[in-house]
Write an enzyme that holds these catalytic residues in place. Sequence first.
Site, PDB file in Angstrom:
ATOM      1  CG  ASP A   1      36.966  45.993  45.304  1.00  0.00           C
ATOM      2  OD1 ASP A   1      36.703  47.081  45.505  1.00  0.00           O
ATOM      3  OD2 ASP A   1      35.698  45.419  45.218  1.00  0.00           O
TER       4      ASP A   1
ATOM      5  CE1 TYR B   1      30.787  42.485  46.455  1.00  0.00           C
ATOM      6  CE2 TYR B   1      33.192  43.102  46.582  1.00  0.00           C
ATOM      7  CZ  TYR B   1      31.726  43.386  46.125  1.00  0.00           C
ATOM      8  OH  TYR B   1      31.808  44.335  45.003  1.00  0.00           O
TER       9      TYR B   1
ATOM     10  CE  LYS C   1      33.174  47.944  45.699  1.00  0.00           C
ATOM     11  NZ  LYS C   1      33.859  46.294  46.207  1.00  0.00           N
TER      12      LYS C   1
ATOM     13  CG  HIS D   1      28.220  48.039  46.858  1.00  0.00           C
ATOM     14  ND1 HIS D   1      28.421  46.785  47.658  1.00  0.00           N
ATOM     15  CD2 HIS D   1      28.468  47.842  45.624  1.00  0.00           C
ATOM     16  CE1 HIS D   1      29.012  45.896  46.535  1.00  0.00           C
ATOM     17  NE2 HIS D   1      28.986  46.416  45.526  1.00  0.00           N
TER      18      HIS D   1
HETATM   19  N1  NAP Z   1      31.376  47.849  42.443  1.00  0.00           N
HETATM   20  C1  NAP Z   1      30.360  46.815  42.211  1.00  0.00           C
HETATM   21  O1  NAP Z   1      29.288  47.059  42.224  1.00  0.00           O
HETATM   22  C2  NAP Z   1      31.184  45.188  41.897  1.00  0.00           C
HETATM   23  C3  NAP Z   1      30.187  44.457  41.176  1.00  0.00           C
HETATM   24  C4  NAP Z   1      30.803  43.581  40.957  1.00  0.00           C
HETATM   25  C5  NAP Z   1      31.979  43.270  41.015  1.00  0.00           C
HETATM   26  N2  NAP Z   1      32.653  43.978  41.584  1.00  0.00           N
HETATM   27  C6  NAP Z   1      34.279  43.923  41.917  1.00  0.00           C
HETATM   28  O2  NAP Z   1      35.067  43.339  40.922  1.00  0.00           O
HETATM   29  C7  NAP Z   1      35.382  42.011  41.070  1.00  0.00           C
HETATM   30  C8  NAP Z   1      35.262  41.123  39.729  1.00  0.00           C
HETATM   31  O3  NAP Z   1      36.011  41.513  38.869  1.00  0.00           O
HETATM   32  P1  NAP Z   1      37.149  40.483  38.353  1.00  0.00           P
HETATM   33  O4  NAP Z   1      38.123  41.170  37.766  1.00  0.00           O
HETATM   34  O5  NAP Z   1      36.976  39.556  39.614  1.00  0.00           O
HETATM   35  O6  NAP Z   1      35.914  40.016  37.314  1.00  0.00           O
HETATM   36  P2  NAP Z   1      36.443  39.441  35.648  1.00  0.00           P
HETATM   37  O7  NAP Z   1      37.108  40.718  35.127  1.00  0.00           O
HETATM   38  O8  NAP Z   1      35.253  39.007  35.138  1.00  0.00           O
HETATM   39  O9  NAP Z   1      37.531  38.396  35.983  1.00  0.00           O
HETATM   40  C9  NAP Z   1      37.040  37.015  36.427  1.00  0.00           C
HETATM   41  C10 NAP Z   1      36.976  36.307  35.460  1.00  0.00           C
HETATM   42  O10 NAP Z   1      38.095  36.076  34.660  1.00  0.00           O
HETATM   43  C11 NAP Z   1      38.572  34.734  34.626  1.00  0.00           C
HETATM   44  N3  NAP Z   1      39.975  35.056  34.641  1.00  0.00           N
HETATM   45  C12 NAP Z   1      40.628  35.417  35.682  1.00  0.00           C
HETATM   46  N4  NAP Z   1      42.073  35.334  35.424  1.00  0.00           N
HETATM   47  C13 NAP Z   1      42.228  34.920  34.078  1.00  0.00           C
HETATM   48  C14 NAP Z   1      43.155  34.654  33.258  1.00  0.00           C
HETATM   49  N5  NAP Z   1      44.311  34.946  33.537  1.00  0.00           N
HETATM   50  N6  NAP Z   1      42.841  34.043  31.905  1.00  0.00           N
HETATM   51  C15 NAP Z   1      41.513  33.774  31.523  1.00  0.00           C
HETATM   52  N7  NAP Z   1      40.623  34.127  32.489  1.00  0.00           N
HETATM   53  C16 NAP Z   1      40.859  34.681  33.567  1.00  0.00           C
HETATM   54  C17 NAP Z   1      37.904  34.014  35.636  1.00  0.00           C
HETATM   55  O11 NAP Z   1      37.714  32.604  35.088  1.00  0.00           O
HETATM   56  P3  NAP Z   1      37.620  31.754  36.172  1.00  0.00           P
HETATM   57  O12 NAP Z   1      36.736  31.790  37.322  1.00  0.00           O
HETATM   58  O13 NAP Z   1      37.397  30.350  35.236  1.00  0.00           O
HETATM   59  O14 NAP Z   1      38.934  31.267  36.902  1.00  0.00           O
HETATM   60  C18 NAP Z   1      36.677  34.679  35.963  1.00  0.00           C
HETATM   61  O15 NAP Z   1      35.691  34.448  34.990  1.00  0.00           O
HETATM   62  C19 NAP Z   1      34.570  41.456  42.169  1.00  0.00           C
HETATM   63  O16 NAP Z   1      35.201  40.547  43.125  1.00  0.00           O
HETATM   64  C20 NAP Z   1      34.474  42.953  42.984  1.00  0.00           C
HETATM   65  O17 NAP Z   1      35.456  43.147  43.770  1.00  0.00           O
HETATM   66  C21 NAP Z   1      32.489  45.249  42.119  1.00  0.00           C
END
Ligand code: NAP
Length: 257
Positions: free
Chosen positions: A58, A63, A93, A126
């Site tokens: 994604d 980004y 997006k 987006h």
């Molecule tokens: N459409 C939109 O408007 C929008 C907005 C925001 C985001 N997004 C999308 O969603 C993504 C963000 O989602 P996400 O899934 O990355 O966010 P998330 O669900 O918050 O997951 C990331 C967080 O999880 C932690 N983490 C990852 N793997 C883990 C594990 N196995 N155990 C414990 N903690 C873990 C990471 O910690 P550490 O950093 O400490 O590793 C980080 O803080 C973005 O990259 C983007 O693609 C879309």
Amino acid sequence: MDQGSEMGSISIPDVPLKSSNRRMPVLGLGTAASPFSGSETTKLAILEAMKLGYRHFDTATLYQTEQPLGDAIAEALSTGIIKSRDELFIASKLWCSDAHRELVVPALQKSLENLQLEYIDLYVIHWPVSSKPGSYEFPIKKEDFLPMDFKSVWEAMEECQNLGYTKAIGVSNFSCKKLGDILATAKIPPAANQVEMNPLWQQNKLREFCKAKDIQLAAYAPLGARGTIWGSNRVMECEVLKEIAEAKGKTVAQVLI
Ligand SMILES: NC(=O)c1ccc[n+]([C@@H]2O[C@H](COP(=O)([O-])OP(=O)(O)OC[C@H]3O[C@@H](n4cnc5c(N)ncnc54)[C@H](OP(=O)(O)O)[C@@H]3O)[C@@H](O)[C@H]2O)c1
């Protein structure tokens, strides 16, 4: 990816997307980082994820990760990590400043150039708002916000699919009401809506609405976006989730996913 993709010994299920012959793997890697982690770090993270079995990525114009994702795809193909581009599901997006009828197709063409691809699998609006053309700043300045002309922007999204630049089109951060605005005039209905969703923010009304309209709801930040300016630790530190994780012999992150 009709049979779902293999991740280690785990098969990642996939789901159909309306008005498209593409299926979306339910587990994907988000590529946004704030502050931006840099192109090389992003590319290496994506390549590691591909080695682990991730096939859904994604990205977004905002980004700055389209180029490193494109570089990672090129490298994965040349080194044999993947055999064909068709194994991947790539979503990007449309940023708010390009959410104007005449700017949509050129914005996707630019994304394709960044990604070094001929098509992507899913292109979404987006946010349900437009902004002054030419600026890719976030946060958007208050004076730059403009109401979105849903009908004309969605027509241009449909043109993107009809031109073959994307296999499916959708939206992100859209409420039931705003989805209704799109559905009122759409010839190709939105295939997906990507919103923030986790056990503490279940989006029940939106889930029911999307199910009824056959729109795939995708969760971003399912772990609660801790460490960002907009997320918190509440999800990962929720006592009920910790109890479930312990009872199941899993981590909280696994339970959330
Ligand atoms: N459409 C939109 O408007 C929008 C907005 C925001 C985001 N997004 C999308 O969603 C993504 C963000 O989602 P996400 O899934 O990355 O966010 P998330 O669900 O918050 O997951 C990331 C967080 O999880 C932690 N983490 C990852 N793997 C883990 C594990 N196995 N155990 C414990 N903690 C873990 C990471 O910690 P550490 O950093 O400490 O590793 C980080 O803080 C973005 O990259 C983007 O693609 C879309």
